[in-house]
Design an enzyme around this catalytic site. Structure first.
Site, PDB file in Angstrom:
ATOM      1  N   GLY A  13      72.227 -59.817 -37.564  1.00 21.74           N
ATOM      2  CA  GLY A  13      71.589 -58.505 -37.692  1.00 21.74           C
ATOM      3  C   GLY A  13      71.954 -57.598 -36.522  1.00 21.74           C
ATOM      4  O   GLY A  13      72.325 -58.052 -35.451  1.00 21.74           O
ATOM      5  N   ARG A  17      66.413 -51.762 -33.516  1.00 24.36           N
ATOM      6  CA  ARG A  17      65.148 -51.330 -32.904  1.00 24.36           C
ATOM      7  C   ARG A  17      65.013 -51.745 -31.440  1.00 24.36           C
ATOM      8  O   ARG A  17      64.113 -51.294 -30.746  1.00 24.36           O
ATOM      9  CB  ARG A  17      63.967 -51.844 -33.726  1.00 24.36           C
ATOM     10  CG  ARG A  17      63.650 -50.918 -34.885  1.00 24.36           C
ATOM     11  CD  ARG A  17      62.441 -51.400 -35.648  1.00 24.36           C
ATOM     12  NE  ARG A  17      62.756 -52.533 -36.493  1.00 24.36           N
ATOM     13  CZ  ARG A  17      61.832 -53.351 -37.016  1.00 24.36           C
ATOM     14  NH1 ARG A  17      60.562 -53.162 -36.739  1.00 24.36           N
ATOM     15  NH2 ARG A  17      62.195 -54.346 -37.784  1.00 24.36           N
ATOM     16  N   THR A  79      70.743 -62.129 -46.151  1.00 25.22           N
ATOM     17  CA  THR A  79      70.516 -63.454 -45.543  1.00 25.22           C
ATOM     18  C   THR A  79      71.230 -64.572 -46.298  1.00 25.22           C
ATOM     19  O   THR A  79      71.697 -65.538 -45.695  1.00 25.22           O
ATOM     20  CB  THR A  79      69.004 -63.741 -45.495  1.00 25.22           C
ATOM     21  OG1 THR A  79      68.432 -63.463 -46.783  1.00 25.22           O
ATOM     22  CG2 THR A  79      68.299 -62.884 -44.457  1.00 25.22           C
ATOM     23  N   GLY A 139      58.771 -60.780 -47.388  1.00 26.59           N
ATOM     24  CA  GLY A 139      58.834 -61.337 -48.736  1.00 26.59           C
ATOM     25  C   GLY A 139      57.544 -62.091 -49.021  1.00 26.59           C
ATOM     26  O   GLY A 139      56.961 -62.692 -48.122  1.00 26.59           O
ATOM     27  N   ASN A 225      61.620 -57.738 -32.910  1.00 29.83           N
ATOM     28  CA  ASN A 225      62.448 -56.615 -33.346  1.00 29.83           C
ATOM     29  C   ASN A 225      62.499 -55.481 -32.347  1.00 29.83           C
ATOM     30  O   ASN A 225      63.347 -54.612 -32.438  1.00 29.83           O
ATOM     31  CB  ASN A 225      61.926 -56.078 -34.677  1.00 29.83           C
ATOM     32  CG  ASN A 225      62.039 -57.126 -35.764  1.00 29.83           C
ATOM     33  OD1 ASN A 225      63.136 -57.586 -36.072  1.00 29.83           O
ATOM     34  ND2 ASN A 225      60.908 -57.541 -36.298  1.00 29.83           N
ATOM     35  N   ASN A 367      76.587 -63.628   7.854  1.00 29.00           N
ATOM     36  CA  ASN A 367      77.565 -64.305   6.989  1.00 29.00           C
ATOM     37  C   ASN A 367      78.579 -63.370   6.367  1.00 29.00           C
ATOM     38  O   ASN A 367      79.499 -63.818   5.714  1.00 29.00           O
ATOM     39  CB  ASN A 367      76.830 -65.086   5.884  1.00 29.00           C
ATOM     40  CG  ASN A 367      75.975 -64.176   5.010  1.00 29.00           C
ATOM     41  OD1 ASN A 367      75.524 -63.114   5.453  1.00 29.00           O
ATOM     42  ND2 ASN A 367      75.761 -64.575   3.777  1.00 29.00           N
TER      43      ASN A 367
HETATM   44  C1  UD1 Z   1      63.844 -61.621 -44.460  1.00 30.08           C
HETATM   45  C2  UD1 Z   1      63.419 -62.277 -45.766  1.00 30.08           C
HETATM   46  C3  UD1 Z   1      61.935 -62.028 -46.001  1.00 30.08           C
HETATM   47  C4  UD1 Z   1      61.121 -62.555 -44.834  1.00 30.08           C
HETATM   48  C5  UD1 Z   1      61.621 -61.948 -43.527  1.00 30.08           C
HETATM   49  C6  UD1 Z   1      60.947 -62.602 -42.354  1.00 30.08           C
HETATM   50  C7  UD1 Z   1      65.351 -62.243 -47.225  1.00 30.08           C
HETATM   51  C8  UD1 Z   1      66.011 -61.546 -48.362  1.00 30.08           C
HETATM   52  N1  UD1 Z   1      64.185 -61.704 -46.816  1.00 30.08           N
HETATM   53  O1  UD1 Z   1      63.615 -60.234 -44.542  1.00 30.08           O
HETATM   54  O2  UD1 Z   1      61.509 -62.682 -47.177  1.00 30.08           O
HETATM   55  O3  UD1 Z   1      59.757 -62.254 -45.017  1.00 30.08           O
HETATM   56  O4  UD1 Z   1      63.041 -62.170 -43.406  1.00 30.08           O
HETATM   57  O5  UD1 Z   1      61.302 -61.950 -41.189  1.00 30.08           O
HETATM   58  O6  UD1 Z   1      65.838 -63.220 -46.721  1.00 30.08           O
HETATM   59  N2  UD1 Z   1      70.731 -61.578 -41.097  1.00 30.08           N
HETATM   60  C9  UD1 Z   1      72.082 -61.875 -41.060  1.00 30.08           C
HETATM   61  N3  UD1 Z   1      72.924 -61.256 -41.943  1.00 30.08           N
HETATM   62  C10 UD1 Z   1      72.487 -60.382 -42.865  1.00 30.08           C
HETATM   63  C11 UD1 Z   1      71.097 -60.081 -42.904  1.00 30.08           C
HETATM   64  C12 UD1 Z   1      70.257 -60.704 -42.023  1.00 30.08           C
HETATM   65  O7  UD1 Z   1      72.527 -62.662 -40.239  1.00 30.08           O
HETATM   66  O8  UD1 Z   1      73.311 -59.872 -43.630  1.00 30.08           O
HETATM   67  C13 UD1 Z   1      69.842 -62.246 -40.157  1.00 30.08           C
HETATM   68  C14 UD1 Z   1      69.208 -61.299 -39.170  1.00 30.08           C
HETATM   69  O9  UD1 Z   1      69.950 -61.265 -37.970  1.00 30.08           O
HETATM   70  C15 UD1 Z   1      67.857 -61.950 -38.932  1.00 30.08           C
HETATM   71  C16 UD1 Z   1      67.571 -62.643 -40.251  1.00 30.08           C
HETATM   72  O10 UD1 Z   1      68.793 -62.810 -40.890  1.00 30.08           O
HETATM   73  O11 UD1 Z   1      67.912 -62.927 -37.918  1.00 30.08           O
HETATM   74  C17 UD1 Z   1      66.582 -61.867 -41.116  1.00 30.08           C
HETATM   75  O12 UD1 Z   1      67.105 -60.621 -41.420  1.00 30.08           O
HETATM   76  P1  UD1 Z   1      66.156 -59.346 -41.570  1.00 30.08           P
HETATM   77  O13 UD1 Z   1      66.984 -58.211 -42.048  1.00 30.08           O
HETATM   78  O14 UD1 Z   1      65.366 -59.174 -40.340  1.00 30.08           O
HETATM   79  O15 UD1 Z   1      65.136 -59.847 -42.669  1.00 30.08           O
HETATM   80  P2  UD1 Z   1      64.701 -59.179 -44.037  1.00 30.08           P
HETATM   81  O16 UD1 Z   1      65.834 -59.189 -45.012  1.00 30.08           O
HETATM   82  O17 UD1 Z   1      63.995 -57.946 -43.752  1.00 30.08           O
END
Ligand code: UD1
Ligand code: CA
Length: 449
Positions: A13, A17, A79, A139, A225, A367
């Site tokens: 990510g 923020r 994710t 989620g 975040n 020193n």
């Molecule tokens: C995700 C979950 C959500 C959960 C929330 C908890 C999914 C679709 N949703 O939300 O159900 O309640 O986390 O915090 O999984 N990341 C990547 N690559 C990407 C997208 C994300 O590596 O393409 C990593 C981010 O760095 C982070 C984590 O995955 O560490 C979660 O990503 P983030 O965008 O914060 O979560 P949400 O999709 O909002």
């Protein structure tokens, strides 16, 4: 013994923020990058493999999780896509455990509970849930009879689903032989146009598998975040480290004011006064006393030593047994032998100091000449008088005595006395005359103005 899980830590990510040039997961909590906390927690499970997924340009994350490999997710497509970026590591996994790199407070006990729940239920997938005060960004778990039916993202949820308080914390365990099969069936026909890892639950159900869930603590699962959340995580981590220090036999006189690094090591019966800060790489043996207001960084302290109050120990400091370091003493890249003392107002840098040496008040190891740093060597039992300056490189032999106020630029042999000090001039009864002269001079200057 069964092989441990293959752990995938998601960290691709942007972390916008945080408003930072540093990747979010490299921001430190208790002196250690967030992602390194998560990796250390996962290591406690003895994973078969551990891989961290980062974005392009975030290769510097690799150093913080070495020797574990990183995988690069080319585009932030969700994710599910991020886990697929690590596919080369998933082929022969018995179990896949997905974690996020921004949850530094996650504990191994919680992960073990999740893994156990999946195995007990013979579930394809088990997910960790929590009940955050504000569920809106998360989620939601749609459950039925103690099993998980599906996870619906906020943006895709209907009014009824939005009322669900049990949310996805982001930690997921997947049966190894199913992981890639299910991941390859993910689609991105959703509100964000992303490949949601969370869709694995519904996919597994469709193929007749069960999915399990457990509930964890909000304080532990809260992702970081923003800088404000980083500060809250720091406070929670410090609380944990203080409790652990006390449980392991240290006395903290005012725990709330002591700041540890994640790697601080303390022996038994260590006493720590108020307002002490530990940087990275500190190891303290038994029966050491650290008085208040010390700042200690990269130092090894042997049994029975006393430090402070108001001392600063910088990286490369090694204190032998029963060493005394007193107030306003700074030590850097130096060792002090057993029973050596520097009790007041000294700077000891780049020095090797023998046993039982006395470093007087105000002693300075000189020193640095503006270009290079040089070492000072002081033999056992030497006595360095107050306010002496030792111009490095220089040696003071064992048992030698350096007179107070001396500037020592040449080697002092063992058992020698070195005094560098100009002769004292004296005028008996001279003080009244000097006062009268100074007074007249001040009055003359005042008249001129
Ligand atoms: C995700 C979950 C959500 C959960 C929330 C908890 C999914 C679709 N949703 O939300 O159900 O309640 O986390 O915090 O999984 N990341 C990547 N690559 C990407 C997208 C994300 O590596 O393409 C990593 C981010 O760095 C982070 C984590 O995955 O560490 C979660 O990503 P983030 O965008 O914060 O979560 P949400 O999709 O909002
Ligand atoms: Ca002098």
């Amino acid at each position: 013994m069964a092989k441990g899980p293959t752990v995938v830590i998601l960290a691709a990510g942007a972390g916008t923020r945080m408003r930072s040039a540093l990747p979010k997961v490299l921001h430190p909590v208790a002196g250690r990058p967030m992602v390194a906390h998560v990796a250390a927690t996962a290591e406690a499970l003895k994973p078969a493999r551990l891989v961290v997924v980062v974005g392009p340009g975030q290769e510097d994350v690799a150093a913080s999780v070495a020797p574990h490999p990183i995988a690069i997710q080319a585009l932030p497509r969700g994710t599910g896509d991020a886990v697929k970026a690590a596919r080369a590591h998933l082929k022969d996994a018995s179990e896949v455990l997905v974690l996020y790199g921004d949850t530094p407070l996650l504990t191994a006990a919680t992960l073990r509970r999740l893994l156990a729940a999946r195995r007990r239920r013979k579930a394809a997938v088990a997910v960790l849930g929590f009940r955050p005060a504000d569920p809106s960004p998360y989620g939601r778990f749609v459950t039925d009879g103690g099993l998980l039916q599906r996870i619906v993202e906020s943006r895709d949820a209907n009014a009824e689903e939005l009322k669900i308080g049990l949310c996805n914390a982001g930690v997921m365990a997947i049966e190894g032989s199913l992981a890639l099969k299910l991941l390859d069936r993910l689609r991105n026909d959703n509100a964000k146009g992303e490949y949601y890892l969370t869709d694995l639950v519904a996919l597994a159900r469709k193929t007749g598998h069960d999915c399990a869930f457990i509930e964890g603590e909000v304080e532990e699962l809260q992702g970081i975040n923003s800088r404000a959340e980083l500060a809250m995580a720091e406070a929670a981590m410090q609380k944990r480290l203080r409790l652990a220090a006390m449980e392991n036999g240290a006395t903290l006189q005012d725990p709330e004011t002591v700041y540890f690094s994640a790697d601080t090591r303390l022996g038994r019966d260590v006493t720590i006064g108020p307002n002490v800060v530990f940087g990275a790489g500190v190891a303290i043996a038994d029966n050491v006393t650290i008085r208040g207001f010390c700042h200690i960084d990269g130092a090894r302290i042997a049994a029975g030593a006393t430090v402070g109050p108001f001392a600063r120990l910088r990286p490369g400091t090694t204190l032998g047994e029963d060493v005394h370091i007193g107030n306003f003493v700074e030590v850097k890249a130096s060792s002090l032998g057993k029973g050596a003392k520097a009790n007041h107002l000294a700077y000891v840098g780049d020095a090797s100091i023998g046993a039982k040496v006395n470093i007087g008040a105000g002693v300075i190891t000189v020193n640095y000449d503006g270009f290079g740093k040089y070492r000072t060597e002081i033999g056992d039992n030497a006595f360095v008088g107050s306010n002496a300056s030792l111009i490095a490189p220089v040696k003071v032999g064992a048992g030698a005595i350096v007179g107070a106020g001396s500037v020592i630029a040449h080697e002092v042999p063992a058992e020698a006395v070195a005094v560098e000090r100009s002769a004292q001039s004296m005028r008996e009864g001279g003080a009244p005359k000097l006062r009268a002269r100074n007074k007249a001079r001040a009055e003359a200057a005042k008249k001129k103005r």
